[in-house]
Design an enzyme around this catalytic site. Sequence first.
Site, mmCIF file in Angstrom:
data_model
loop_
_atom_site.group_PDB
_atom_site.id
_atom_site.type_symbol
_atom_site.label_atom_id
_atom_site.label_comp_id
_atom_site.label_asym_id
_atom_site.label_seq_id
_atom_site.Cartn_x
_atom_site.Cartn_y
_atom_site.Cartn_z
ATOM 1 N N GLY D 14 0.829 -1.206 0.000
ATOM 2 C CA GLY D 14 0.000 0.000 0.000
ATOM 3 C C GLY D 14 0.861 1.253 0.000
ATOM 4 O O GLY D 14 1.913 1.286 0.619
ATOM 5 N N ARG D 79 1.141 -5.757 -5.009
ATOM 6 C CA ARG D 79 1.270 -6.656 -3.863
ATOM 7 C C ARG D 79 1.863 -8.010 -4.286
ATOM 8 O O ARG D 79 1.763 -9.005 -3.559
ATOM 9 C CB ARG D 79 -0.088 -6.856 -3.186
ATOM 10 C CG ARG D 79 -0.652 -5.540 -2.636
ATOM 11 C CD ARG D 79 -1.793 -5.750 -1.666
ATOM 12 N NE ARG D 79 -2.375 -4.479 -1.291
ATOM 13 C CZ ARG D 79 -1.946 -3.733 -0.258
ATOM 14 N NH1 ARG D 79 -0.963 -4.145 0.490
ATOM 15 N NH2 ARG D 79 -2.523 -2.570 0.015
ATOM 16 N N ASP D 110 5.998 -5.239 5.753
ATOM 17 C CA ASP D 110 6.395 -6.571 6.178
ATOM 18 C C ASP D 110 6.514 -7.565 5.028
ATOM 19 O O ASP D 110 7.463 -8.348 4.968
ATOM 20 C CB ASP D 110 5.334 -7.095 7.160
ATOM 21 C CG ASP D 110 5.987 -7.532 8.452
ATOM 22 O OD1 ASP D 110 6.972 -6.883 8.852
ATOM 23 O OD2 ASP D 110 5.516 -8.525 9.032
ATOM 24 N N THR D 133 5.289 1.809 6.436
ATOM 25 C CA THR D 133 4.044 1.355 7.053
ATOM 26 C C THR D 133 3.252 2.544 7.526
ATOM 27 O O THR D 133 3.618 3.188 8.505
ATOM 28 C CB THR D 133 4.287 0.411 8.237
ATOM 29 O OG1 THR D 133 3.099 0.404 9.026
ATOM 30 C CG2 THR D 133 5.427 0.873 9.125
ATOM 31 N N ASP D 135 0.604 2.365 8.871
ATOM 32 C CA ASP D 135 -0.052 1.939 10.113
ATOM 33 C C ASP D 135 0.851 2.018 11.338
ATOM 34 O O ASP D 135 0.405 1.816 12.460
ATOM 35 C CB ASP D 135 -0.555 0.499 9.966
ATOM 36 C CG ASP D 135 -1.737 0.415 9.028
ATOM 37 O OD1 ASP D 135 -2.588 1.314 9.082
ATOM 38 O OD2 ASP D 135 -1.811 -0.542 8.236
ATOM 39 N N ASP D 137 3.069 0.016 12.404
ATOM 40 C CA ASP D 137 3.057 -1.229 13.191
ATOM 41 C C ASP D 137 4.237 -2.155 12.912
ATOM 42 O O ASP D 137 4.216 -3.314 13.319
ATOM 43 C CB ASP D 137 1.735 -1.979 12.967
ATOM 44 C CG ASP D 137 1.512 -2.346 11.516
ATOM 45 O OD1 ASP D 137 2.338 -1.968 10.667
ATOM 46 O OD2 ASP D 137 0.500 -3.009 11.232
ATOM 47 N N ARG D 179 -6.158 -2.124 10.871
ATOM 48 C CA ARG D 179 -6.817 -3.414 11.043
ATOM 49 C C ARG D 179 -6.356 -4.132 12.298
ATOM 50 O O ARG D 179 -7.158 -4.646 13.065
ATOM 51 C CB ARG D 179 -6.549 -4.306 9.823
ATOM 52 C CG ARG D 179 -7.456 -3.985 8.679
ATOM 53 C CD ARG D 179 -7.303 -4.931 7.515
ATOM 54 N NE ARG D 179 -7.633 -4.206 6.293
ATOM 55 C CZ ARG D 179 -8.884 -3.893 5.927
ATOM 56 N NH1 ARG D 179 -9.906 -4.250 6.662
ATOM 57 N NH2 ARG D 179 -9.111 -3.216 4.827
#
Lengths: 349, 349, 349, 349
Positions: D14, D79, D110, D133, D135, D137, D179
């Site tokens: 992403g 992806r 990741d 990332t 996110d 994370d 998520r």
Amino acid sequence: MAEVRRVGMLTGGGDAPGLNGVIRAVTVKCIEDYGYEVVGIKRGWKGLLAPEEDSVQKLTVDDVRYILDEGGTVLLSSRTNPYKKEGDAEKVVKNMQEFGIDALVAIGGDDTLGVASRLHKDFGVQIVGCPKTIDNDLSGTDTCFGYDTAVSIATEALDRIRTTARSHERILVVEIMGRHAGWITYGAGLAGAANVTLIPEVEPDLDAIADLFKKRAERGEKWGVVAVSEGVTIGEEYITQTAERDEFGHIRLGGIAETLAKELKERTGIDTRHVVLGHLQRGGTPTAYDRILSTRYGIRAAEAVKNGEWGKMVALRGSDIVTVSLEEATGETRTVPEDLYDVLKTFFG
Amino acid sequence: MAEVRRVGMLTGGGDAPGLNGVIRAVTVKCIEDYGYEVVGIKRGWKGLLAPEEDSVQKLTVDDVRYILDEGGTVLLSSRTNPYKKEGDAEKVVKNMQEFGIDALVAIGGDDTLGVASRLHKDFGVQIVGCPKTIDNDLSGTDTCFGYDTAVSIATEALDRIRTTARSHERILVVEIMGRHAGWITYGAGLAGAANVTLIPEVEPDLDAIADLFKKRAERGEKWGVVAVSEGVTIGEEYITQTAERDEFGHIRLGGIAETLAKELKERTGIDTRHVVLGHLQRGGTPTAYDRILSTRYGIRAAEAVKNGEWGKMVALRGSDIVTVSLEEATGETRTVPEDLYDVLKTFFG
Amino acid sequence: MAEVRRVGMLTGGGDAPGLNGVIRAVTVKCIEDYGYEVVGIKRGWKGLLAPEEDSVQKLTVDDVRYILDEGGTVLLSSRTNPYKKEGDAEKVVKNMQEFGIDALVAIGGDDTLGVASRLHKDFGVQIVGCPKTIDNDLSGTDTCFGYDTAVSIATEALDRIRTTARSHERILVVEIMGRHAGWITYGAGLAGAANVTLIPEVEPDLDAIADLFKKRAERGEKWGVVAVSEGVTIGEEYITQTAERDEFGHIRLGGIAETLAKELKERTGIDTRHVVLGHLQRGGTPTAYDRILSTRYGIRAAEAVKNGEWGKMVALRGSDIVTVSLEEATGETRTVPEDLYDVLKTFFG
Amino acid sequence: MAEVRRVGMLTGGGDAPGLNGVIRAVTVKCIEDYGYEVVGIKRGWKGLLAPEEDSVQKLTVDDVRYILDEGGTVLLSSRTNPYKKEGDAEKVVKNMQEFGIDALVAIGGDDTLGVASRLHKDFGVQIVGCPKTIDNDLSGTDTCFGYDTAVSIATEALDRIRTTARSHERILVVEIMGRHAGWITYGAGLAGAANVTLIPEVEPDLDAIADLFKKRAERGEKWGVVAVSEGVTIGEEYITQTAERDEFGHIRLGGIAETLAKELKERTGIDTRHVVLGHLQRGGTPTAYDRILSTRYGIRAAEAVKNGEWGKMVALRGSDIVTVSLEEATGETRTVPEDLYDVLKTFFG
């Protein structure tokens, strides 16, 4: 009227957010709907008067598809005026012919459009004008792209400055664009909730302004924001009496904001500072409003080429984009009328 | 250690976006989780040294719930330092007692925290510090709220100015905060893709900079943007040689941006202009980053009060908020290290 | 005409950025220039129909001085309509009298202003209307505050989304406000350079849209952005054929953006996603444009009260703020005319 | 170690604002300081697994000089994972050799970095990783570019939504990315002053949340804002009991925000609505913070290539950019720790 196959386009004078919106719309409309070829002319009239290697280049739809949100002008700009020197206008006309340019879209202010008007009149050049004035002072149109962006930037500056003025209990004087017409300052001063707004159209009364801030201080608001056009003038006697000397013994003179800040400090005893927004107001991505207006101008300018409306200029009238005579539309500065300034004065304090 | 019932809080020195985030967090945490009463002290140390009617006022959760996104400080600020005059520190301590203030959270820069440190040492005042430096130059913490906002504003200014510099083929010199440390200019120059960035830590080489712009011009980029800290100095010989006289015959002297602009114009022949961002960088709503950091500081400061960590200051270390000794944390200016400036130099050109 | 001493003011219907600008201008003008008392009525007509303790409160200049940059309405809003139930209109009139309200400024859309018009007609209530429509679809005025802000927010969203659509080679469908009139989508689709913009006024041709994206893909642009009004409808046959079932076996149905995204994926083979802007478009600080327009509306509404222009509504006509008959101004929805949509279609692709 | 002449670079997964900052820094540093050639590989691993005509292209300094402020990735993304199908990894290695790529900078999350780690281990590919990332994370680095921008966008959304929630006396539930880890929601909920913030790390107690809003309503604040991560789950029993049927008789199911909005309405009687920010959070110009961090990452990644630090990944540790083992850095999700969530809970209400 000579048939149009190749359309030239140029931008002149100071840049205004939205220029690329016009360039994009003219290019796409001319190519996709009318099948014209479009060439971009670099650096305004200079590109036709003294063309360099890169001065005239073909524009494609792909070149312009995503320039709508870019500030400035991809065609670059200059202040060259071919009517300043004998024989230059002729050169421009001759070069247009050599480049095979059948029609010209000239985007610019009073100066650029004045040249366009004369080229049309003197040589029958097939020309359409598009007004550009960040200052909002062209008489031929209700408003122009760039103005909304400049007001937005200055308003955001006033919003920011208010919090620091209040926290430090200071008066902050913010200098905003506008030499002859106070439109940007008017808009920003109103939208940015300045405590006082000064425009070139109205002579400032320093004692009254000082009184206003003294009254604010009395009710616990020992701070404030003043929006002032760069073109506001105050009498020379004010300037000398507060002059400061720097470490070299020279008198330090600044613009209106700096001078006004000193005067207000002297009269009110409140700490004052100033900021000059300057070039910040010109650049950057246009507001949605300016993107829409510039696009509508560009589409209408392309239609004017198609219609052969030579010697005309696109303009906003109410909600409509119309064309008006270049000759009549230029030459006069539109200033802030008294009744609009009165709206603003309601909020002084 | 005296039991804490009423916590005072003050903000001193120049304002920085995020101050209200600290005030809010300290207030909510102290009241909701610890049951303390919180009072806000107006205008930094001045509010304790020479209290006026409104100087000490109770703060409730409702007062502060929605101030996180406001710039400035709801407690106002001043540069009053009670260690500048004999006897003033004693007055501060006495007034604290009279107002029943058992513990104090002092939010400010080197000056404010230096006072806090001495009040703790000299009089055993139960005090916790919270660092505030928009300039990012406090040695005791990795970074501080306000800095990210200032960098963001200056970056946006550089973004805007780039388009107008390019359209007009000009060099634009932008003056950014930072007298002794170049952190804001460093961050903005990097993020705003300035062609050259100058900070006080490194003496500028005007000839090298001029060469860089000449090379750009040779490859068709006859424009550029320079980010310069207000604290950058260049030798006096530069200043006099380009001095201009105004209409009153006075020499017109400006700051570093103005001087640099003149020098670059003389050396490159390219039109140059300057902008001074000034107070624009201080005010307005804090970035999300600064809201989060200031909130975490405030929570940790309240915990420090609860823990009786007197004479300590909250600080960021890596991802953690810790407390460090006020005495050790203050007094030194943290400047931009060479390896970080090297990152920036990679992009000069 | 009964002499005016106390002016009431209320806001009804969906909120629009700029409401506080009107409230501020009416309050300041009425108090400072005319010496009226001003009371704010909470929650639109509900505050007069079933007043609670806080429903009618005095407004001072200090209450409103700095609310110009706040979104929403400090007077709160509701959709209560006293003409929906027998006897309610009479209650409103009686309560106005009990609160000593001599004149009323009603700020709202078609529904709120329709009530205002009837109260004036049926009971001679001294009432002045101010139009509010974020959707820009009121026929009585050229445009309205809130619209420019909504377009700006949606434009910024399209700007953002373009980069992620391109990076992932996706079509992104963005759902924008507008049930019956496509103005916001029109403005944002134009300013945000959407590849296709769909409005309720024109039935979409899915096959043509799919072809457009296939052609883009052929020339290497396997991505795109679609701006679509929430009120756009497509035939039911489209919906069922792409229905997905969730983990509970239920058919998952969404709005137009979700449905359109599925259809385009099926027809083009390009990965598609959707976003619904929803309430994001309503809130937050108004643009400078909306601050100025709402202020001018408020000033003119106060003047209308002073002049006793009962049963009138303020409106923008060209550059002027005028008053028009409430009765004639309401009841019709203004939609996007074909020639404006044609401007947009030039850029499809 | 094979000598490096040509460096390849790709972006996978992403997109996150800041990717172009890394690409720019790697390119400029490698070319200007080390004399390497740099080639961009389009669409992540897909560009090496199944190269098309445009998949591998030379990058120059001019190509990247002004992409720092652009969202997305100029190298496009996918992806594709070459470890999902037997033999694909070998193809990637073979194609790298055919394109003469001596070293590879892989920018991704990741998944992308896991591939990088294995390619290095299995085939000795000279590879350096750069974490990405949005996110926040990834366990191997303190934070990552893109996160600050996403938090800023979501914070601005909460700021906007608060005013409309208050004006209409509604609860507005805002769904934010995340998520498995609630970092973005955590940051935005804190900075955007949400009344309640819910993250996947902590199971929500709907009754407690409803009580909180009931208490707010009792003290006159019949409105509120909830920030909720998309990954928050609530028991299935909640979902069915409030299911609505559409005009086709199908049950209408939404995401967590929609479900939560219905539940809160049922429990509190307060009108509730929801917004899903979705792709808005990914795109657009990066914040200054993310521009700086991504640039520092890119410079350090280029240095790692120069140093031959194969199988390593750049990472932020405190204020420093370091390199860590790719193998150790990937594979674990970093979630919001309890003590940080506690900071947030202080402001619930």
